[in-house]
Design a protein around this motif. Structure first.
Motif, PDB file in Angstrom:
ATOM      1  N   GLY A  36      25.631  58.063  18.261  1.00  0.00           N
ATOM      2  CA  GLY A  36      25.563  59.475  18.610  1.00  0.00           C
ATOM      3  C   GLY A  36      26.107  60.319  17.490  1.00  0.00           C
ATOM      4  N   ALA A  37      26.712  61.432  17.827  1.00  0.00           N
ATOM      5  CA  ALA A  37      27.189  62.377  16.834  1.00  0.00           C
ATOM      6  C   ALA A  37      28.186  61.695  15.904  1.00  0.00           C
ATOM      7  CB  ALA A  37      27.843  63.567  17.510  1.00  0.00           C
ATOM      8  N   SER A  38      27.973  61.883  14.624  1.00  0.00           N
ATOM      9  CA  SER A  38      28.869  61.272  13.656  1.00  0.00           C
ATOM     10  C   SER A  38      29.939  62.265  13.247  1.00  0.00           C
ATOM     11  CB  SER A  38      28.079  60.812  12.427  1.00  0.00           C
ATOM     12  OG  SER A  38      27.661  61.928  11.676  1.00  0.00           O
ATOM     13  N   GLU A  39      30.951  61.739  12.590  1.00  0.00           N
ATOM     14  CA  GLU A  39      32.014  62.563  12.061  1.00  0.00           C
ATOM     15  C   GLU A  39      31.443  63.560  11.060  1.00  0.00           C
ATOM     16  OE1 GLU A  39      35.614  61.268   9.375  1.00  0.00           O
ATOM     17  OE2 GLU A  39      35.572  60.107  11.228  1.00  0.00           O
ATOM     18  N   ALA A  40      30.378  63.168  10.344  1.00  0.00           N
ATOM     19  CA  ALA A  40      29.771  64.020   9.331  1.00  0.00           C
ATOM     20  C   ALA A  40      29.247  65.315   9.921  1.00  0.00           C
ATOM     21  CB  ALA A  40      28.644  63.270   8.628  1.00  0.00           C
ATOM     22  N   GLU A  41      28.735  65.272  11.159  1.00  0.00           N
ATOM     23  CA  GLU A  41      28.186  66.469  11.771  1.00  0.00           C
ATOM     24  C   GLU A  41      29.267  67.493  12.065  1.00  0.00           C
ATOM     25  OE1 GLU A  41      26.191  64.810  15.125  1.00  0.00           O
ATOM     26  OE2 GLU A  41      24.483  64.153  13.953  1.00  0.00           O
ATOM     27  N   ALA A  42      30.510  67.063  12.187  1.00  0.00           N
ATOM     28  CA  ALA A  42      31.605  67.958  12.525  1.00  0.00           C
ATOM     29  C   ALA A  42      32.283  68.551  11.283  1.00  0.00           C
ATOM     30  CB  ALA A  42      32.631  67.210  13.360  1.00  0.00           C
ATOM     31  N   ARG A  43      31.955  68.083  10.104  1.00  0.00           N
ATOM     32  CA  ARG A  43      32.592  68.557   8.880  1.00  0.00           C
ATOM     33  C   ARG A  43      32.142  69.975   8.541  1.00  0.00           C
ATOM     34  NH1 ARG A  43      31.733  63.484   4.766  1.00  0.00           N
ATOM     35  NH2 ARG A  43      32.680  61.913   6.075  1.00  0.00           N
ATOM     36  N   ASP A  44      32.984  70.648   7.766  1.00  0.00           N
ATOM     37  CA  ASP A  44      32.605  71.948   7.208  1.00  0.00           C
ATOM     38  C   ASP A  44      32.005  71.686   5.831  1.00  0.00           C
ATOM     39  OD1 ASP A  44      33.486  73.586   9.305  1.00  0.00           O
ATOM     40  OD2 ASP A  44      35.547  73.484   8.579  1.00  0.00           O
ATOM     41  N   TRP A  45      30.724  71.933   5.689  1.00  0.00           N
ATOM     42  CA  TRP A  45      30.031  71.706   4.425  1.00  0.00           C
ATOM     43  C   TRP A  45      29.966  73.010   3.632  1.00  0.00           C
ATOM     44  CZ3 TRP A  45      29.504  66.735   3.584  1.00  0.00           C
ATOM     45  CH2 TRP A  45      29.386  65.863   4.667  1.00  0.00           C
ATOM     46  N   PRO A  46      30.011  72.952   2.308  1.00  0.00           N
ATOM     47  CA  PRO A  46      29.910  74.179   1.499  1.00  0.00           C
ATOM     48  C   PRO A  46      28.600  74.946   1.739  1.00  0.00           C
ATOM     49  CG  PRO A  46      30.688  72.362   0.146  1.00  0.00           C
ATOM     50  CD  PRO A  46      30.311  71.784   1.480  1.00  0.00           C
ATOM     51  N   VAL A  47      27.506  74.223   1.985  1.00  0.00           N
ATOM     52  CA  VAL A  47      26.221  74.868   2.270  1.00  0.00           C
ATOM     53  C   VAL A  47      25.929  74.679   3.752  1.00  0.00           C
ATOM     54  CG1 VAL A  47      23.738  74.856   1.807  1.00  0.00           C
ATOM     55  CG2 VAL A  47      25.357  74.429  -0.062  1.00  0.00           C
ATOM     56  N   THR A  48      25.886  75.768   4.502  1.00  0.00           N
ATOM     57  CA  THR A  48      25.584  75.689   5.926  1.00  0.00           C
ATOM     58  C   THR A  48      24.443  76.640   6.259  1.00  0.00           C
ATOM     59  OG1 THR A  48      27.238  77.369   6.463  1.00  0.00           O
ATOM     60  CG2 THR A  48      27.939  75.072   6.578  1.00  0.00           C
ATOM     61  N   LYS A  49      23.601  76.205   7.165  1.00  0.00           N
ATOM     62  CA  LYS A  49      22.469  76.999   7.647  1.00  0.00           C
ATOM     63  C   LYS A  49      22.288  76.695   9.121  1.00  0.00           C
ATOM     64  CE  LYS A  49      20.209  76.909   3.202  1.00  0.00           C
ATOM     65  NZ  LYS A  49      18.983  76.840   2.477  1.00  0.00           N
ATOM     66  N   THR A  50      21.637  77.589   9.800  1.00  0.00           N
ATOM     67  CA  THR A  50      21.309  77.320  11.194  1.00  0.00           C
ATOM     68  C   THR A  50      20.177  76.310  11.237  1.00  0.00           C
ATOM     69  OG1 THR A  50      19.630  79.046  11.357  1.00  0.00           O
ATOM     70  CG2 THR A  50      21.935  79.695  11.836  1.00  0.00           C
ATOM     71  N   ASP A  51      19.987  75.714  12.395  1.00  0.00           N
ATOM     72  CA  ASP A  51      18.881  74.777  12.558  1.00  0.00           C
ATOM     73  C   ASP A  51      17.551  75.472  12.265  1.00  0.00           C
ATOM     74  OD1 ASP A  51      18.008  72.066  13.370  1.00  0.00           O
ATOM     75  OD2 ASP A  51      16.962  73.204  14.936  1.00  0.00           O
TER      76      ASP A  51
END
Length: 172
Positions: A36-51
């Motif tokens: 299921g949801a990984s730890e990676a999905e919860a991180r704050d990434w420098p580049v973020t966009k909506t789905d």
């Protein structure tokens, strides 16, 4: 003397089969719960966009791999046969991932590298197949790129097995 047939084995065989099924399900539940949801999905990434922004920007194949952790068919990427000098970048955010000098022919059907560029990737543990693997993500946008294995060439012994659709190539 005749040997008993499958149908002559009686209730003990059915009980054993039921017990083994129960045991298998009990063993699989903790593994499946880890999916299921990984730890990676919860991180704050420098580049973020909506789905919605990712869907507009990426092709359907890029979106499936980068944003949904899909896998392209082996031998389907034109990057497999790319031999020019240059840099492989994330198809989602153009982050620099791999130098062409670290690419090698792994025989797996996916572009493979033995070393990422500094700051190019992040890793996480992936349980999608029921056992832990090291997932490779873009360090800037968190896009799924592939997996890393310990069966690569010298000098690192690593094989960064990447989905070609998750990358673009910029010649030098």
């Amino acid at each position: 003397m005749t040997l008993p047939t499958r149908h002559d084995r009686g209730p003990a065989s059915t009980d054993r089969r039921g017990f083994l099924s129960f045991l298998g399900i009990g063993t699989a539940l903790p593994v499946l719960a880890a999916c299921g949801a990984s730890e990676a999905e919860a991180r704050d990434w420098p580049v973020t966009k909506t789905d919605a922004q990712w869907r507009r920007q990426l092709t359907s194949a890029e979106y499936r791999v980068l944003r949904q952790a899909g896998t392209e068919r082996p031998y389907s990427s034109p990057l497999n046969s790319e031999k020019r000098a240059g840099t492989y970048v994330c198809a989602g955010c153009q982050n620099r991932l791999y130098a062409s000098s670290t690419k090698f022919e792994s025989g797996t059907g996916w572009p493979s590298f033995y070393r990422p560029l500094r700051g190019g990737i992040a890793t996480d543990t992936d349980y999608k197949l029921g056992y832990p693997r090291t997932e490779v993500l873009c360090a800037d946008c968190g896009g799924h790129l592939g997996h890393v294995f310990d069966d690569g060439p010298r000098p690192t012994g690593k094989r960064y097995c990447m989905n070609g659709v998750a990358m673009d190539f910029i010649p030098s």
